[in-house]
Design a protein around this motif. Structure first.
Motif, PDB file in Angstrom:
ATOM      1  N   HIS A  56     -15.534 -44.033  12.996  1.00  0.00           N
ATOM      2  CA  HIS A  56     -15.756 -42.982  13.212  1.00  0.00           C
ATOM      3  C   HIS A  56     -16.045 -42.660  14.670  1.00  0.00           C
ATOM      4  N   ASP A  57     -15.614 -41.764  15.456  1.00  0.00           N
ATOM      5  CA  ASP A  57     -16.147 -41.172  16.694  1.00  0.00           C
ATOM      6  C   ASP A  57     -17.890 -41.026  16.731  1.00  0.00           C
ATOM      7  N   ARG A  58     -18.429 -41.547  17.689  1.00  0.00           N
ATOM      8  CA  ARG A  58     -20.003 -41.272  18.024  1.00  0.00           C
ATOM      9  C   ARG A  58     -20.061 -40.163  18.905  1.00  0.00           C
ATOM     10  N   SER A  59     -21.261 -39.471  18.621  1.00  0.00           N
ATOM     11  CA  SER A  59     -21.650 -38.452  19.869  1.00  0.00           C
ATOM     12  C   SER A  59     -21.945 -39.137  21.306  1.00  0.00           C
ATOM     13  N   SER A  60     -21.355 -38.350  22.193  1.00  0.00           N
ATOM     14  CA  SER A  60     -21.398 -39.074  23.749  1.00  0.00           C
ATOM     15  C   SER A  60     -22.693 -38.667  24.198  1.00  0.00           C
ATOM     16  N   ARG A  61     -23.540 -37.693  23.540  1.00  0.00           N
ATOM     17  CA  ARG A  61     -25.065 -37.504  24.015  1.00  0.00           C
ATOM     18  C   ARG A  61     -25.767 -38.766  24.423  1.00  0.00           C
ATOM     19  N   PRO A  62     -26.429 -38.711  25.364  1.00  0.00           N
ATOM     20  CA  PRO A  62     -27.454 -39.896  25.583  1.00  0.00           C
ATOM     21  C   PRO A  62     -28.603 -39.790  24.754  1.00  0.00           C
ATOM     22  N   ARG A  63     -29.022 -41.076  24.479  1.00  0.00           N
ATOM     23  CA  ARG A  63     -30.259 -41.148  23.324  1.00  0.00           C
ATOM     24  C   ARG A  63     -31.554 -40.811  24.072  1.00  0.00           C
ATOM     25  N   THR A  64     -31.681 -40.886  25.301  1.00  0.00           N
ATOM     26  CA  THR A  64     -32.835 -40.286  26.155  1.00  0.00           C
ATOM     27  C   THR A  64     -32.396 -39.478  27.249  1.00  0.00           C
ATOM     28  N   THR A  65     -33.104 -38.489  27.654  1.00  0.00           N
ATOM     29  CA  THR A  65     -32.750 -37.455  28.973  1.00  0.00           C
ATOM     30  C   THR A  65     -33.948 -37.469  29.545  1.00  0.00           C
ATOM     31  N   PRO A  66     -34.260 -38.491  30.743  1.00  0.00           N
ATOM     32  CA  PRO A  66     -35.693 -38.640  31.192  1.00  0.00           C
ATOM     33  C   PRO A  66     -35.979 -37.437  32.098  1.00  0.00           C
ATOM     34  N   HIS A  67     -34.734 -36.656  32.596  1.00  0.00           N
ATOM     35  CA  HIS A  67     -34.976 -35.427  33.379  1.00  0.00           C
ATOM     36  C   HIS A  67     -34.917 -34.257  32.813  1.00  0.00           C
ATOM     37  N   ARG A  68     -34.973 -33.944  31.448  1.00  0.00           N
ATOM     38  CA  ARG A  68     -35.111 -33.054  30.751  1.00  0.00           C
ATOM     39  C   ARG A  68     -36.525 -32.014  31.079  1.00  0.00           C
ATOM     40  N   THR A  69     -36.339 -30.838  30.902  1.00  0.00           N
ATOM     41  CA  THR A  69     -37.466 -30.110  31.394  1.00  0.00           C
ATOM     42  C   THR A  69     -38.513 -30.193  30.285  1.00  0.00           C
ATOM     43  N   LEU A  97     -37.673 -22.050  38.067  1.00  0.00           N
ATOM     44  CA  LEU A  97     -36.582 -22.862  37.631  1.00  0.00           C
ATOM     45  C   LEU A  97     -35.153 -22.411  37.771  1.00  0.00           C
ATOM     46  N   PRO A  98     -34.141 -23.099  38.055  1.00  0.00           N
ATOM     47  CA  PRO A  98     -32.775 -22.370  38.274  1.00  0.00           C
ATOM     48  C   PRO A  98     -32.303 -21.822  37.170  1.00  0.00           C
ATOM     49  N   THR A  99     -31.719 -20.517  37.555  1.00  0.00           N
ATOM     50  CA  THR A  99     -31.063 -19.691  36.469  1.00  0.00           C
ATOM     51  C   THR A  99     -30.301 -20.512  35.145  1.00  0.00           C
ATOM     52  N   SER A 100     -29.446 -21.486  35.746  1.00  0.00           N
ATOM     53  CA  SER A 100     -28.808 -22.546  34.773  1.00  0.00           C
ATOM     54  C   SER A 100     -29.553 -23.183  33.933  1.00  0.00           C
ATOM     55  N   THR A 101     -30.707 -23.435  34.380  1.00  0.00           N
ATOM     56  CA  THR A 101     -31.516 -24.340  33.672  1.00  0.00           C
ATOM     57  C   THR A 101     -32.293 -23.483  32.561  1.00  0.00           C
ATOM     58  N   VAL A 102     -32.631 -22.263  32.854  1.00  0.00           N
ATOM     59  CA  VAL A 102     -33.227 -21.635  31.811  1.00  0.00           C
ATOM     60  C   VAL A 102     -32.070 -21.149  30.911  1.00  0.00           C
ATOM     61  N   ARG A 104     -29.772 -22.889  29.902  1.00  0.00           N
ATOM     62  CA  ARG A 104     -29.591 -24.077  28.760  1.00  0.00           C
ATOM     63  C   ARG A 104     -30.761 -24.072  27.775  1.00  0.00           C
ATOM     64  N   ILE A 105     -31.950 -24.022  28.278  1.00  0.00           N
ATOM     65  CA  ILE A 105     -33.040 -24.004  27.405  1.00  0.00           C
ATOM     66  C   ILE A 105     -32.832 -22.866  26.291  1.00  0.00           C
ATOM     67  N   LEU A 106     -32.563 -21.580  26.865  1.00  0.00           N
ATOM     68  CA  LEU A 106     -32.592 -20.608  25.554  1.00  0.00           C
ATOM     69  C   LEU A 106     -31.615 -20.686  24.825  1.00  0.00           C
ATOM     70  N   THR A 107     -30.245 -21.401  25.084  1.00  0.00           N
ATOM     71  CA  THR A 107     -29.115 -21.774  24.238  1.00  0.00           C
ATOM     72  C   THR A 107     -29.755 -22.926  23.337  1.00  0.00           C
ATOM     73  N   ARG A 108     -30.430 -23.920  23.946  1.00  0.00           N
ATOM     74  CA  ARG A 108     -30.715 -24.786  23.067  1.00  0.00           C
ATOM     75  C   ARG A 108     -31.824 -24.386  21.940  1.00  0.00           C
ATOM     76  N   HIS A 109     -32.519 -23.376  22.125  1.00  0.00           N
ATOM     77  CA  HIS A 109     -33.483 -22.760  21.136  1.00  0.00           C
ATOM     78  C   HIS A 109     -32.975 -21.506  20.391  1.00  0.00           C
ATOM     79  N   GLY A 110     -31.548 -21.331  20.640  1.00  0.00           N
ATOM     80  CA  GLY A 110     -30.965 -20.196  20.084  1.00  0.00           C
ATOM     81  C   GLY A 110     -31.498 -19.052  20.430  1.00  0.00           C
ATOM     82  N   LEU A 111     -31.838 -18.500  21.252  1.00  0.00           N
ATOM     83  CA  LEU A 111     -32.527 -17.420  22.293  1.00  0.00           C
ATOM     84  C   LEU A 111     -31.429 -16.979  23.214  1.00  0.00           C
TER      85      LEU A 111
END
Length: 318
Positions: A56-69, A97-102, A104-111
């Motif tokens: 089956h297909d695997r997620s393309s999401r990287p295992r680690t994200t060194p530059h994540r906020t 922080l850039p607006t786009s980064t903010v 993404r953070i809000l989307t990640r936390h459902g806010l």
């Protein structure tokens, strides 16, 4: 991940494994299926290591994200969103922080949507849906002023309708909505007394039974006296084999399925047009309910009407 021009789907990968297992060379099988030998060997390695699950297909999401906020910065973003209700364009300059980064953070936390938050407290509203039809029925009453013959202020103007305002009395629209399917049933009555509520529940249960929901397990209502103390209401619950549940005081969100239905009831039936009499509005209710249950698209049901969840092809809802 598979795409519309992919040479191998999960079925194709299984076919590849079967052909190689039959004794044929991997290179020959790869050529037949229009893929490289490296790709064929990759799927064989995954199959040997994980079995069918490895195909089956695997997620393309990287295992680690060194530059994540950093987590503490994300926490400050979420705190500003909850306490001050600020958007990305306002939070970004505050924290550098850039607006786009903010965003993404809000989307990640459902806010990312203020509508998903309880405005006074800033906490995320917990939405729920029961797993099967009949597991929970929401019941509520909506009070509407009656329309005088000739029409009320919506038909003849506010000034002309002022003379009859408050003199016609009220209609009480009793509604029941199934939590899982959103199938709805409503009746108009002159009051919300215990006997009226009990009779409505009996007929609502009969309606749901006729549509394929043969058992009602729980009935959720607000804290009106008829539901808390009414003996006739409790007798109907006992006859149906259902338990009665009450919402927390001043928490209409708990009974949200029928509260949202009440809003739809007003927008698409009661205030849809200027009725010239109360009888005309009453007669239009049946057409609205049929449209709502059988034809109206529902966003929570993937754009399908409520009846589509009752008439499930697998028959699991009977």
């Amino acid at each position: 991940m598979s795409h519309r021009n992919a040479r191998l789907t999960v079925f194709g990968r299984r076919l590849l494994v079967e052909r190689v297992r039959s004794g044929r060379a991997v290179a020959h099988v790869a050529a037949e299926m229009g893929i490289s030998r490296a790709t064929a060997h990759k799927w064989m390695r995954r199959w040997r290591a994980e079995g069918d699950a490895g195909l089956h297909d695997r997620s393309s999401r990287p295992r680690t994200t060194p530059h994540r906020t950093p987590a503490d910065i994300e926490a400050r973003v979420c705190d500003l969103r909850r306490t001050r209700k600020l958007g990305p364009a306002r939070i970004g300059p505050v924290l550098g922080l850039p607006t786009s980064t903010v965003h993404r953070i809000l989307t990640r936390h459902g806010l990312n949507r203020l509508a998903w938050l309880d405005r006074p407290t800033g906490t995320v509203i917990r939405r729920y849906e029961r797993e099967r039809p009949g597991e929970l029925i929401h019941v509520d009453v909506k009070k509407l002023g009656r329309i005088p013959d000739g029409g009320g202020h919506k038909a003849i103007g506010r000034q002309a309708g002022r003379a009859t305002r408050g003199q016609m009395g009220f209609d009480y629209i009793h509604s029941a909505v199934d939590d899982h399917t959103r199938l709805a049933y409503s009746e108009i009555h002159p009051d919300e007394k215990v006997a009226t509520c009990a009779g409505f529940l009996t007929r609502a249960a009969a309606f749901f039974h006729s549509q394929g929901i043969t058992r009602i397990e729980r009935v959720l209502t607000d804290n009106a006296w008829s539901y808390r103390k009414g003996l006739a209401w409790k007798a109907v619950l006992a006859e149906l084999g259902a338990s009665g549940k009450l919402t927390r005081a001043y928490r209409p969100q708990t009974n949200g399925k029928v509260e949202r239905f009440n809003r739809t009831l007003l927008e698409e039936w009661a205030y849809l047009r200027a009725y010239t009499s109360n009888q005309e509005r009453t007669e239009a209710l049946a057409d609205f309910l049929h449209t709502y249950n059988h034809h109206r698209c529902h966003t929570a049901l993937d754009g399908k009407p409520p009846i589509s969840r009752v008439n499930n092809p697998a028959g699991q809802y009977t």
